[in-house]
Write an enzyme that holds these catalytic residues in place. Structure first.
Site, PDB file in Angstrom:
ATOM      1  N   LYS A  79      -5.055   1.865  -3.672  1.00 35.61           N
ATOM      2  CA  LYS A  79      -3.949   1.423  -2.813  1.00 35.61           C
ATOM      3  C   LYS A  79      -2.701   2.211  -3.163  1.00 35.61           C
ATOM      4  O   LYS A  79      -2.382   2.386  -4.347  1.00 35.61           O
ATOM      5  CB  LYS A  79      -3.726  -0.085  -3.008  1.00 35.61           C
ATOM      6  CG  LYS A  79      -2.686  -0.687  -2.065  1.00 35.61           C
ATOM      7  CD  LYS A  79      -2.586  -2.201  -2.249  1.00 35.61           C
ATOM      8  CE  LYS A  79      -1.562  -2.814  -1.297  1.00 35.61           C
ATOM      9  NZ  LYS A  79      -1.475  -4.286  -1.418  1.00 35.61           N
ATOM     10  N   SER A 159      -1.500  -7.185   2.765  1.00 35.50           N
ATOM     11  CA  SER A 159      -1.038  -5.808   2.901  1.00 35.50           C
ATOM     12  C   SER A 159      -2.111  -4.785   2.545  1.00 35.50           C
ATOM     13  O   SER A 159      -1.988  -3.618   2.879  1.00 35.50           O
ATOM     14  CB  SER A 159       0.168  -5.593   1.988  1.00 35.50           C
ATOM     15  OG  SER A 159      -0.195  -5.731   0.623  1.00 35.50           O
ATOM     16  N   SER A 183      -2.504 -10.922  -0.312  1.00 37.81           N
ATOM     17  CA  SER A 183      -2.750  -9.567   0.188  1.00 37.81           C
ATOM     18  C   SER A 183      -4.051  -8.914  -0.272  1.00 37.81           C
ATOM     19  O   SER A 183      -4.356  -7.807   0.149  1.00 37.81           O
ATOM     20  CB  SER A 183      -1.576  -8.645  -0.170  1.00 37.81           C
ATOM     21  OG  SER A 183      -0.468  -8.932   0.644  1.00 37.81           O
TER      22      SER A 183
END
Length: 493
Positions: A79, A159, A183
Site C-alpha cells: 500500500k 482506503s 480500511s
C-alpha cells in the site's frame, strides 16, 4: 504447471521451499499479471525489478541450503502509505507526488527480511481517507467484481482498495493494508478476501504516512485466513522507533491455527442490528452463527450500548488527529511547492495545500481544525474521547461473557463507483460496524462468507480481546472452512 497466480502465500512459500517452482518463476508470472491488469488502476507504481531481485535472493538461499523466511518467494503489493526506500511514496496525494524516501518503513523491511518481494505500490484513498477508493489523486481503483447483468464499475472499498482489488483479481497473492476505521476489513468484505487489523501496536507505524495516530494500524490482506496468519507474523513485532509499539513476543499464529471452537463463546452484539442493513447481510450473519455453532462454539447475546455513538466519535477523533498530522505538508521541506509570483510564505502555504490536498482530505482537515479550536475543543473533541473510553469499556464487559464477537463487516455489499459521492455521510456509514473495534484498539478480521443475489461477496467480521489475534484467526478459519467460499471475479480487465 499450475497457474502460479492462483496460489496463495502458503502455497507459494511451500512450493518454492520444496522446489516445485522457483521464486523467480512466481515473480515473473505476477509481474506479467500486474502489467496486464492496468484497467483496475490498483497500482500507482510497479516495481518488477524489486520482485525479481527478491526472488533471485530466495532462489540463491535455497540453493545454498539456507533457512528460508516465512514469506520466502512471495511477491506482494505494498500500500502506498508505507515508505519504501528509493521508490516513490505518495499516500495517493498530489502533495507527495514524486517524494522518494531514503528509508524503509519497519513493516515493509520486516516483510523483505522474511523473503517477500514488492510488485509495486498500491493505490488507495488519498491519505487513507475514504471508503470507496475514489479520492486518490491517481484515479479511482476499480473492483474486479461486477454486479450480475451490469457492466458498472464497482468500488473495491477503501482506503485499502488497491490492495483488495489486486488480491481479489489474482495479480498479487497478498498485500499490506492499513486500518484506521475499517480500511482493511471493509475492502476485504467488498472483494471477497480476508483481512485482519491486529491489536493497536502489534505492527509498527514507523515509516507509515500518518492519518490518525491513535487509530492507524497495519495488517495483511490475502485470500485465506492461513495466509493472513503467516503474513501478520512477518509484519508484527516490537519497534523502538514507534512509541506505541507493543513490547510483546509475536506468537506463531500459523502453527496454532485451529477451527475447533469447543468451549468458546461467540458474542452477538444486539446493537449491530441496524436499520438500513441489507437483508442479505443479516442472512449471512445468521449463517455465520450456525457455522460457528457447528465448530463447537456457544452463541450468546452481548450488549455494546454505546455503539450508536462510535461513528460520530470516530469522525471527530480521526479528523482532529489528521488536522495535526497533515500540518507538516507545507511546501517547505518536501513534496509539492506552489509559489505564486510575488507571494510570501503564507501565500505559499495556502497555494500548496489548496493544490496538493483533495476535497475529502480538505474536508477532514477543516472538521479536525474546527473541533480542536479553542471554543469547541471541550464540546466536541473531549466528548468524543469520553465516548471512545465508553466504547472500549463496552467491549471489556462483553468479553467477560464471550471469547470473540461475530458481526457483519459492512451494512451493504459493494456499490457502483460514483453512486455515493453526493452525500459524504452515507459514505461514512459504510464503516459503522468496523469503527467500534478501531476506537477500542481491538484485533478484528473480515472473512468472506457468501455472495448476494447480484453475485457480489459479503464478509463477516470477528472481533477479539486485546492481543488475542489467535482467537480471531481461529474463528475466522472455522467460518472459512464451513463457508467454502470459492467465488472469484470473472476476468474482464
Amino acid at each position: 504447471m499450475t497457474d502460479l497466480t492462483s496460489l496463495g502465500v502458503k502455497e507459494i512459500r511451500d512450493g518454492v521451499a520444496k522446489g516445485d517452482f522457483t521464486a523467480r518463476e512466481v515473480a515473473e508470472r505476477f509481474n506479467t499479471a500486474v502489467a496486464d491488469a492496468a484497467a483496475l488502476n490498483a497500482f500507482i507504481v510497479t516495481t518488477p525489478d524489486h520482485a525479481l531481485a527478491a526472488a533471485d535472493k530466495v532462489d540463491a538461499a535455497r540453493a545454498e541450503g539456507e533457512q528460508l523466511g516465512a514469506m520466502a518467494g512471495v511477491p506482494i503489493g505494498m500500500k502506498d502509505l508505507f515508505a519504501t526506500r528509493g521508490v516513490q511514496t505518495t499516500a495517493a496525494s498530489h502533495i507527495l507526488e514524486g517524494f522518494t524516501p531514503q528509508y524503509e518503513s519497519t513493516v515493509s523491511q520486516k516483510l523483505w527480511d522474511a523473503g517477500a518481494g514488492m510488485l509495486g505500490k498500491l493505490n488507495l484513498d488519498q491519505f487513507a481517507m475514504g471508503s470507496s477508493n475514489e479520492t486518490s489523486y491517481f484515479g479511482n481503483v476499480t473492483s474486479p467484481w461486477k454486479k450480475a447483468g451490469s457492466n458498472a464499475a464497482m468500488s473495491p472499498g477503501g482506503s485499502s482498495g488497491g490492495s483488495s482489488s489486486a488480491v481479489a483479481a489474482r495479480i498479487a497473492p497478498a498485500a499490506t493494508g492499513t486500518d484506521t476505521g475499517g480500511s482493511i476489513r471493509q475492502p476485504a468484505a467488498f472483494t471477497g478476501i480476508c483481512g485482519i487489523k491486529p491489536t493497536y501496536g502489534r505492527c509498527s507505524r514507523w515509516g507509515v504516512v500518518a492519518f490518525a495516530s491513535s487509530l492507524d494500524q497495519a495488517g495483511p490482506m490475502a485470500r485465506s485466513v492461513e495466509d493472513c496468519a503467516i503474513m501478520l507474523g512477518a509484519m508484527a513485532g516490537f519497534d523502538p522507533k514507534d512509541a506505541t509499539s507493543l513490547q510483546m513476543d509475536v506468537p506463531d499464529w500459523e502453527a496454532a491455527l485451529s477451527s475447533d471452537l469447543r468451549g468458546k463463546k461467540v458474542g452477538i452484539p444486539r446493537e449491530y442490528r441496524m436499520d438500513g442493513t441489507d437483508q442479505a447481510i443479516l442472512d449471512s450473519w445468521e449463517q455465520g452463527k450456525a457455522w460457528l455453532r457447528d465448530a463447537g462454539a456457544e452463541i450468546v447475546d452481548v450488549s455494546l450500548p454505546h455503539t450508536k455513538y462510535a461513528l460520530p466519535a470516530y469522525y471527530i477523533v480521526a479528523p482532529a488527529e489528521a488536522s495535526s498530522n497533515l500540518a507538516r505538508y507545507d511546501g517547505v521541506r518536501y513534496g509539492l511547492r506552489d509559489l505564486p509570483d510575488g507571494s510570501g510564505l503564507q501565500d505559499m502555504y495556502a497555494a500548496t495545500r489548496a493544490a496538493g490536498f483533495g476535497d475529502e482530505v480538505k474536508r477532514r482537515i477543516l472538521i479536525g481544525t474546527y473541533v480542536l479550536s479553542a471554543g469547541f475543543y471541550d464540546a466536541y473533541y473531549t466528548q468524543a474521547q469520553k465516548i471512545r473510553a465508553l466504547v472500549a469499556r463496552d467491549f471489556e464487559r462483553a468479553f467477560e461473557e464471550c471469547d470473540v464477537i461475530l458481526a457483519p463487516t459492512t451494512p451493504t455489499a459493494s456499490f457502483p463507483l460514483g453512486s455515493m459521492n453526493e452525500d459524504p455521510l452515507t459514505m461514512y456509514l459504510n464503516d459503522v460496524f468496523a469503527v467500534p473495534a478501531s476506537l477500542a484498539g481491538l484485533p478484528a478480521m473480515s472473512v468472506p462468507a457468501t455472495t448476494n443475489a447480484d453475485g457480489l461477496p459479503l464478509g463477516l467480521q470477528l472481533v477479539g480481546r486485546p492481543f488475542d489475534e489467535q482467537g480471531v484467526l481461529n474463528a475466522g478459519l472455522a467460518i472459512q472452512q464451513r463457508a467454502g467460499f470459492t467465488a472469484k471475479p470473472e476476468k474482464w480487465w
